[in-house]
Design an enzyme around this catalytic site. Sequence first.
Site, short mmCIF file in Angstrom:
data_model
loop_
_atom_site.label_atom_id
_atom_site.label_comp_id
_atom_site.label_asym_id
_atom_site.label_seq_id
_atom_site.Cartn_x
_atom_site.Cartn_y
_atom_site.Cartn_z
N ASP A 186 -5.23 -0.83 1.34
CA ASP A 186 -4.30 0.28 1.24
C ASP A 186 -3.42 0.00 0.03
OD1 ASP A 186 -2.89 2.59 1.72
OD2 ASP A 186 -2.55 2.17 3.85
N TRP A 187 -2.83 1.05 -0.50
CA TRP A 187 -2.14 0.92 -1.78
C TRP A 187 -0.91 0.01 -1.66
CZ3 TRP A 187 -6.45 2.75 -2.25
CH2 TRP A 187 -6.94 3.42 -3.36
#
Length: 811
Positions: free
Chosen positions: A235-236
Amino acid sequence: MAGTRTQADEAREAVVEAALAGLDLDAKARLLAGQDTWTLPALPGIGLKSLVMSDGPIGVRGVRWTADDPSVALPSPTALAATWDPELARRAGVLLAQEARRKGVHVLLAPTVNLHRSPLGGRHFEAYSEDPYLTGTIGAGYVNGVQSGGVGTTVKHFVANDAETERFTVNNKVSARALRELYLAPFEIIVDNARPWGIMTAYNTVNGTTMTEHHHLVNEVLRGEWGFDGYNVSDWMAARSTVAAIEGGLDAAMPGPQTVYGEALAQAVRNGQVAEAKVDDAVRNVLRLAARVGILDGAEPAVTEHPGPVDGAGLAREIARRSFVLVRNQGALPLRPNGTVALVGAAARDARVLGGGSATVFPDRIVSPLDGLTAALPDGALTYAVGADPNTELGVADKGFELRAVCRDADGNVIGTGSVPGGQIQWMGDDLPDGVTHESLHTVELTGTFTPRETGAHTFGIKGIGAFKLTVDGTTYFDDDQRPAKDDPFITFFGAPVPHARPELTAGEPVEVSLTYVVEFAEDIPMKVVAFTLSHQEPQRDADELIAEAVEAARHADTAVVVVATTDRVESEGFDRTDLTLPGRQDDLVRAVAAVNPHTVVVVNSGSPVELPWREEVAAVLLSWFPGQEGGAALADVLTGAHEPGGRLPTTWGSLADAPVTQVVPTDGELPYTEDVFIGYRAWEKEGRAPSYPFGHGLGYTEWTYESAKVEGTTVTVRVRNSGERAGHEVVQVYLAPGEPDAGRPARWLAGFAGVEAGPGETVEAVIEMPRRAFETWDETTNSWTFVKGSYEIQVSRSITDRRVTAAINV
């Protein structure tokens, strides 16, 4: 478990191995690090193009946060799950692949298959259901559809990312059994039935290990036991450690250019901290993905012939009406022909069609309930009154605003301009207007006109951190720093706007507006982000007066349709809910209208459960979720009876006071899942509590008689008859209940379902295959699945509580 490789797979694998052999350590390490917000770097030496990713799951936004390149906006994932139709989910995926190809996107960052553990989860609109089997089955349909169009998916967020509070750091303490039977189960179903090309690992920690470093769950379970051969992307900003991430099975660290991979990973290999073979494994997974999507020279893409074109607006409308759940109907629907309708509610005019956060896309049109009913009803049949506005805070400046962004350097020279979606700027990484660089950018001015819809005091405000100047109609109302008390860079995205101006404006008379921001970059975010919002709120009339006007309109109509809704300050990525009440005076509005019109229909425009304290006081309640861009047209289809509502509840609806699982706030960084395997309907039944509307519930416009259920092996054949007066659609649900109650197991659980259609008087058969896993539990002593032999009752039902016929099975 994910299936054997085909001859085409082997051919692609040979190209992947050849490409890998052509890379040195630095190139390999660079490939695993995002080069910007949405892409991995190209490596021309081996014929590799840049891999492009984009947010979903209801549309494909592309690499820019802009309305210049609009996207089809489908209904929310809760709506898609409410159709109980994996084939419809597959068709949605085909459309999204078409959208991705149009925008040059290779990988869609979707679907979200976390569970509705607690109704307070703020991002539940973006997930499917409280039930792992329903979630996995719908998710598999979606993934199969997207990938049939040659576009990759990343099933997310692996795993137990079921709430938003402290989501970056929370340690979710989950038993091995709950992980296997609930939270891992949808991922396993999708890996087994759809062979996804990607998985996204979550921010959170599970049992002491952050998910981007979770060797056991990623390498041993996902890859080892299940045979997943896709790529694993963080995930970012979730990846935190170079060595632990590569050892834990993380292939790509996003976004870039500042990540824990790249130069740091190459150096870790040279220092002897990481074996180069580990890097090779990750690169191999990324190259395999590139080969599948067709951006690696010499490798034939996994899909060479794409499905035929899909009408996006038409499919969005079909999914919406198939998703609407009619939970109550005392003869009010469908609307009587040639009757008059009083439409009430601010959300009827300004529909909320999608949830906030990374799921946001910008459709080229939105059909509101007011639009849809105006088009569907005869002239003079419809009246409209605001009644009550759920927006008790400022929202993004959109209705009546025509704005552009003007970028200037430190000397005040214009260096670029760009359009903006309403009053919101979100430029991440290199997503800047043409000619603009981070080094040259000093200020961004949102400027343009605002044409009010109403006369009165309009409130303007700002969401963001830094120095701002706000001017409306020639008057500067704010020229200072705006600093929140809490030092949190994500307030820019998820915080509340601060009001600064209340000018008196006249309906229909345009005024000039300007908001200038002096750009500053947060040091604790590893990429350059320019983000701020011009916020606005229309004049706030006396709430009692507005309700009184709505009551008068309803008094003189044959039917009153009241649309109530949540807002982006209630349901959004970035925070959880604190209650389940509708915002503003909407409950008061419903009660007041119902008191004067016995044919009151309430349409609930929310992505997740809300409390409906007046539900027994109205004639009908229709749940419309976040219905996508064509929601108003679909609503008119259903209200008028052109189509029946096709949805069934994918999650239980009830009051917060009765909800058995409500804890989403960690204590000292930890959130124990003390309920173990009892969430959703499993928990409601265990606690002996009656919800407002049970899992699987939903009414149509006809009646169904369940005639028989026959069991052969693990196949259940159910005969149902349409005993009503019009054609209809039914969702036949099969629940499995152990013959001997066991306190450690739920009283019953969903084991299969099928949709059938029939005309009046017709009999049809639903054939439902129960998976082996329906009879298994996870044994924490042996760390393995155990097939639980014995007698079971097969309960063929219309919901978890509405059982129609039963059969017995011994296994």
